[in-house]
Design an enzyme around this catalytic site. Structure first.
Site, PDB file in Angstrom:
ATOM      1  N   GLY A 114       3.087 -32.043  17.204  1.00 43.89           N
ATOM      2  CA  GLY A 114       2.282 -31.229  18.120  1.00 43.89           C
ATOM      3  C   GLY A 114       0.868 -31.746  18.263  1.00 43.89           C
ATOM      4  O   GLY A 114      -0.052 -30.984  18.572  1.00 43.89           O
ATOM      5  N   SER A 116       0.155 -34.402  20.287  1.00 47.78           N
ATOM      6  CA  SER A 116       0.095 -35.104  21.583  1.00 47.78           C
ATOM      7  C   SER A 116       0.188 -36.621  21.505  1.00 47.78           C
ATOM      8  O   SER A 116      -0.589 -37.346  22.142  1.00 47.78           O
ATOM      9  CB  SER A 116      -1.181 -34.721  22.352  1.00 47.78           C
ATOM     10  OG  SER A 116      -1.142 -33.382  22.657  1.00 47.78           O
ATOM     11  N   GLU A 150       4.561 -37.178  32.348  1.00 48.54           N
ATOM     12  CA  GLU A 150       5.226 -36.314  31.359  1.00 48.54           C
ATOM     13  C   GLU A 150       6.206 -35.352  32.050  1.00 48.54           C
ATOM     14  O   GLU A 150       7.332 -35.168  31.612  1.00 48.54           O
ATOM     15  CB  GLU A 150       4.143 -35.525  30.605  1.00 48.54           C
ATOM     16  CG  GLU A 150       4.654 -34.682  29.474  1.00 48.54           C
ATOM     17  CD  GLU A 150       4.551 -35.380  28.130  1.00 48.54           C
ATOM     18  OE1 GLU A 150       3.702 -36.266  27.955  1.00 48.54           O
ATOM     19  OE2 GLU A 150       5.346 -35.012  27.260  1.00 48.54           O
ATOM     20  N   ASP A 162      -3.200 -31.498  27.125  1.00 44.14           N
ATOM     21  CA  ASP A 162      -3.060 -32.641  26.212  1.00 44.14           C
ATOM     22  C   ASP A 162      -3.660 -33.912  26.806  1.00 44.14           C
ATOM     23  O   ASP A 162      -4.391 -34.642  26.137  1.00 44.14           O
ATOM     24  CB  ASP A 162      -1.584 -32.885  25.870  1.00 44.14           C
ATOM     25  CG  ASP A 162      -0.931 -31.665  25.263  1.00 44.14           C
ATOM     26  OD1 ASP A 162      -1.668 -30.740  24.871  1.00 44.14           O
ATOM     27  OD2 ASP A 162       0.310 -31.636  25.196  1.00 44.14           O
ATOM     28  N   TYR A 211       9.749 -23.500  25.222  1.00 47.14           N
ATOM     29  CA  TYR A 211       8.527 -23.707  26.011  1.00 47.14           C
ATOM     30  C   TYR A 211       8.767 -23.326  27.479  1.00 47.14           C
ATOM     31  O   TYR A 211       8.021 -22.551  28.062  1.00 47.14           O
ATOM     32  CB  TYR A 211       8.110 -25.175  25.907  1.00 47.14           C
ATOM     33  CG  TYR A 211       6.782 -25.500  26.547  1.00 47.14           C
ATOM     34  CD1 TYR A 211       5.613 -25.446  25.809  1.00 47.14           C
ATOM     35  CD2 TYR A 211       6.702 -25.871  27.885  1.00 47.14           C
ATOM     36  CE1 TYR A 211       4.386 -25.755  26.389  1.00 47.14           C
ATOM     37  CE2 TYR A 211       5.484 -26.176  28.474  1.00 47.14           C
ATOM     38  CZ  TYR A 211       4.333 -26.122  27.721  1.00 47.14           C
ATOM     39  OH  TYR A 211       3.129 -26.421  28.298  1.00 47.14           O
TER      40      TYR A 211
HETATM   41  C1  GLA Z   1       2.177 -28.454  24.670  1.00 46.49           C
HETATM   42  C2  GLA Z   1       1.905 -28.733  26.155  1.00 46.49           C
HETATM   43  C3  GLA Z   1       0.504 -28.248  26.550  1.00 46.49           C
HETATM   44  C4  GLA Z   1       0.276 -26.790  26.110  1.00 46.49           C
HETATM   45  C5  GLA Z   1       0.684 -26.588  24.640  1.00 46.49           C
HETATM   46  C6  GLA Z   1       0.639 -25.139  24.233  1.00 46.49           C
HETATM   47  O1  GLA Z   1       1.323 -29.228  23.890  1.00 46.49           O
HETATM   48  O2  GLA Z   1       2.021 -30.105  26.430  1.00 46.49           O
HETATM   49  O3  GLA Z   1       0.319 -28.409  27.938  1.00 46.49           O
HETATM   50  O4  GLA Z   1       0.965 -25.912  26.953  1.00 46.49           O
HETATM   51  O5  GLA Z   1       1.984 -27.072  24.386  1.00 46.49           O
HETATM   52  O6  GLA Z   1      -0.659 -24.656  24.257  1.00 46.49           O
END
Ligand code: GLA
Length: 360
Positions: A114, A116, A150, A162, A211
């Site tokens: 998480g 990125s 993405e 991100d 998600y």
């Molecule tokens: C992922 C997504 C982001 C955001 C987060 C949650 O990282 O890529 O765009 O929505 O989840 O905050």
């Protein structure tokens, strides 16, 4: 360590890099046109580019020790190469043609936590293409192209946080971003504090489906409330008329946006920590994107002296936790936390501050 020159026989033309990010506050708000407060992490992805000697693109990942060859007329490849192809395709959709390239990638951004890693790869690749091809792209456009890559080539309906964080943030400030207007401010971290990031060791298996489901619930909630996006609501009482689970989902987004706006005013580390703790409770109870291991890790952190606050970070369903701690205390707190976490049957790992720099 291998590099471009050890893999390809053509000359290296440019090198570019971009960091991963950790989100301090404002989770699941970006696809609701809301507010976020991430910072860059020290770990980054490096991309080295040169022209290919044939008509194909050749992508090499130092971490995977894997080369992917791709013909532009072919289908999108799997794994790391699809993000690179996504960047190339997204640029081409704006009318820019990209010649066949050799691409070497190395990264110490943790994958699947998480933080990125995919945004770092996209932004590094697009920065590399910008300098190689002399493109007139600003950092916001780089982030937007990365997000398109993405969404369309990696199949994740993500927001813009991100890629904006990777493109515009640095590791010693917070980036406040209004994801609707893209207005932003670089802010100081709370005074007398330090960031700690720990990987829970729990894979984010449900992240994709969960998600997209949350995103759809938020859109349904906004529609029922007659607003363009949940960002348009600031009073949590407004969502009370919604049916479950939309009421709780919307309540998370509304209260989370309010937490970011409060933090943006410049609050003490104590208050920032309280906002982080409230964010975790809201993600756990209202948004339901936590899992028991993450809750345990966050609870241990929250009970440890020297910790101002802690919460899950990123999309949830596993991955990492972020804590705000007293300066100079991060390593000690991390070791105490990991020991207790292990006693509860889990295996975590410190991600920030870094113990091991493998690519610099
Ligand atoms: C992922 C997504 C982001 C955001 C987060 C949650 O990282 O890529 O765009 O929505 O989840 O905050």
């Amino acid at each position: 360590m291998s590099d471009f020159k050890s893999i390809f026989s053509t000359p290296l033309e440019v090198e570019a890099a971009a960091p991963g990010r950790v989100n301090l506050l404002g989770e699941h708000t970006d696809y609701n046109d809301g507010f976020v407060l991430p910072t860059a992490i020290p770990q980054q992805t490096i991309v080295q580019l040169g022209y290919s000697a044939d008509q194909a693109f050749h992508f090499y990942s130092h971490e995977l020790k894997e080369q992917v060859d791709w013909q532009p007329s072919g289908t999108t490849p799997a794994e790391f190469a699809r993000y690179l192809v996504g960047c190339i395709r997204s640029l081409e959709e704006t009318g820019i043609s990209v010649p066949p390239l050799n691409v070497f990638v190395a990264s110490d951004v943790p994958i699947g936590s998480g933080l990125s890693s995919s945004a770092a790869l996209e932004v590094a690749m697009l920065r590399g293409l910008r300098s190689l091809l002399n493109l007139k792209l600003n950092d916001v456009q780089i982030a937007q192209l990365g997000q398109q890559a993405e969404i369309h080539y990696a199949g994740v309906q993500c927001g813009i946080m991100d890629q904006m964080a990777s493109s515009l943030a640095d590791p010693v400030h917070m980036l406040f971003l209004d994801t609707r207007s893209l207005d932003r401010q670089i802010l100081d971290l709370p005074e007398n504090s330090e960031i700690l990031v720990i990987d829970s060791g729990i894979p984010r298996t449900l992240a994709g489906s969960g998600y997209n489901q949350r995103r759809a619930e938020c859109e349904a909630a906004a529609k029922q409330l007659g607003v363009k996006a949940l960002r348009d609501i600031s009073d949590p009482a407004t969502v009370e008329s919604l049916p479950e689970p939309l009421r709780r989902r919307a309540r998370h987004v509304v209260t989370e946006n309010n937490r970011v706006l409060e933090a943006k005013q410049g609050v003490s580390a104590d208050r920032f920590g309280e906002l982080m703790n409230a964010s975790h409770a809201s993600l756990r109870d209202d948004y339901e994107v936590s899992v028991p291991g993450l809750d345990q890790l966050v609870a241990i952190l929250q009970q440890t002296p020297g910790v101002f606050g802690a919460r899950l970070t990123g999309a949830g369903f596993g991955g990492a936790c972020v804590a705000l701690v007293q300066p100079g205390q991060a390593e000690t707190i991390a070791h105490q936390t990991l020991e207790k976490y292990q006693q509860q049957g889990f295996q975590g790992k410190i991600l920030v501050p870094e113990s091991d720099r493998s690519i610099r």
